[in-house]
Design a protein around this motif. Sequence first.
Motif, mmCIF file in Angstrom:
data_model
loop_
_atom_site.group_PDB
_atom_site.id
_atom_site.type_symbol
_atom_site.label_atom_id
_atom_site.label_comp_id
_atom_site.label_asym_id
_atom_site.label_seq_id
_atom_site.Cartn_x
_atom_site.Cartn_y
_atom_site.Cartn_z
ATOM 1 N N ALA A 37 -54.017 21.085 32.082
ATOM 2 C CA ALA A 37 -53.687 21.421 33.462
ATOM 3 C C ALA A 37 -52.272 20.953 33.808
ATOM 4 N N PRO A 38 -51.647 21.570 34.811
ATOM 5 C CA PRO A 38 -50.306 21.150 35.208
ATOM 6 C C PRO A 38 -50.199 19.654 35.527
ATOM 7 N N SER A 39 -51.229 19.080 36.134
ATOM 8 C CA SER A 39 -51.169 17.651 36.458
ATOM 9 C C SER A 39 -51.099 16.807 35.191
ATOM 10 N N ALA A 40 -51.778 17.222 34.134
ATOM 11 C CA ALA A 40 -51.702 16.507 32.855
ATOM 12 C C ALA A 40 -50.323 16.681 32.230
ATOM 13 N N PHE A 41 -49.702 17.835 32.443
ATOM 14 C CA PHE A 41 -48.359 18.073 31.928
ATOM 15 C C PHE A 41 -47.353 17.167 32.641
ATOM 16 N N VAL A 42 -47.537 16.978 33.950
ATOM 17 C CA VAL A 42 -46.690 16.038 34.692
ATOM 18 C C VAL A 42 -46.822 14.650 34.073
ATOM 19 N N LEU A 75 -45.110 21.294 42.310
ATOM 20 C CA LEU A 75 -44.105 22.145 41.674
ATOM 21 C C LEU A 75 -44.656 22.776 40.402
ATOM 22 N N PHE A 76 -45.248 21.978 39.533
ATOM 23 C CA PHE A 76 -45.790 22.506 38.275
ATOM 24 C C PHE A 76 -46.886 23.530 38.554
ATOM 25 N N ASN A 77 -47.747 23.254 39.521
ATOM 26 C CA ASN A 77 -48.803 24.215 39.871
ATOM 27 C C ASN A 77 -48.213 25.515 40.399
ATOM 28 N N SER A 82 -49.945 30.485 33.727
ATOM 29 C CA SER A 82 -51.161 30.622 32.930
ATOM 30 C C SER A 82 -52.315 31.090 33.816
ATOM 31 N N PRO A 83 -53.094 32.052 33.340
ATOM 32 C CA PRO A 83 -54.256 32.486 34.123
ATOM 33 C C PRO A 83 -55.402 31.472 34.063
ATOM 34 N N ARG A 84 -55.311 30.532 33.140
ATOM 35 C CA ARG A 84 -56.366 29.525 32.980
ATOM 36 C C ARG A 84 -56.027 28.270 33.776
ATOM 37 N N LYS A 85 -57.038 27.635 34.330
ATOM 38 C CA LYS A 85 -56.853 26.393 35.086
ATOM 39 C C LYS A 85 -56.601 25.203 34.172
ATOM 40 N N ASP A 86 -57.024 25.328 32.895
ATOM 41 C CA ASP A 86 -56.901 24.210 31.956
ATOM 42 C C ASP A 86 -55.724 24.396 30.996
ATOM 43 N N ALA A 87 -54.736 25.185 31.411
ATOM 44 C CA ALA A 87 -53.551 25.417 30.581
ATOM 45 C C ALA A 87 -52.334 25.563 31.490
ATOM 46 N N THR A 88 -51.181 25.276 30.918
ATOM 47 C CA THR A 88 -49.943 25.366 31.674
ATOM 48 C C THR A 88 -48.934 26.203 30.899
ATOM 49 N N SER A 89 -48.304 27.127 31.594
ATOM 50 C CA SER A 89 -47.249 27.957 31.014
ATOM 51 C C SER A 89 -46.183 28.144 32.087
#
Length: 101
Positions: A37-42, A75-77, A82-89
Motif C-alpha cells: 500500500a502507499p502508506s507502506a511505501f512512505v 500525496l502517495f495515495n 495501481s488499481p489494487r489497494k495493496d500495491a503502489t504504482s
Amino acid sequence: MTWGIEKNVIERFAAAGVPAEKISFARDTFTFNFPGAPSAFVDEFRKYYGPTMNAFEAAERGGRAADLQRELEALFNSQNKSPRKDATSIPATFLRVTVAV
C-alpha cells in the motif's frame, strides 16, 4: 530540486564552462512500483531514502513527524495509479540531461 528546470541546468553548466548548445534535454517518466500500500511505501522512503529521512528528522525536532507522515501518505495515495489497494504504482516525470563534452 531545480535540476528539472532547463534554465537552471544551463546556468549551472555555463558556470562550469559548458556552452548551452552542448546540453540537451528530454522529459521521461520513471514509475515507482511497490508491492504494498502507499502508506507502506512512505515507510520505506522514511527508512531508506536520504532526503525523506532528513525531512522526518527535521519534522521530529519540530514535533511534526506525524503531520509529515499524513501529508506524504495523502500525496502517495493521490498519485497512486495501481488499481489494487495493496500495491503502489506512481509515475514520476523527470528531466534527462545530456552534456556533450
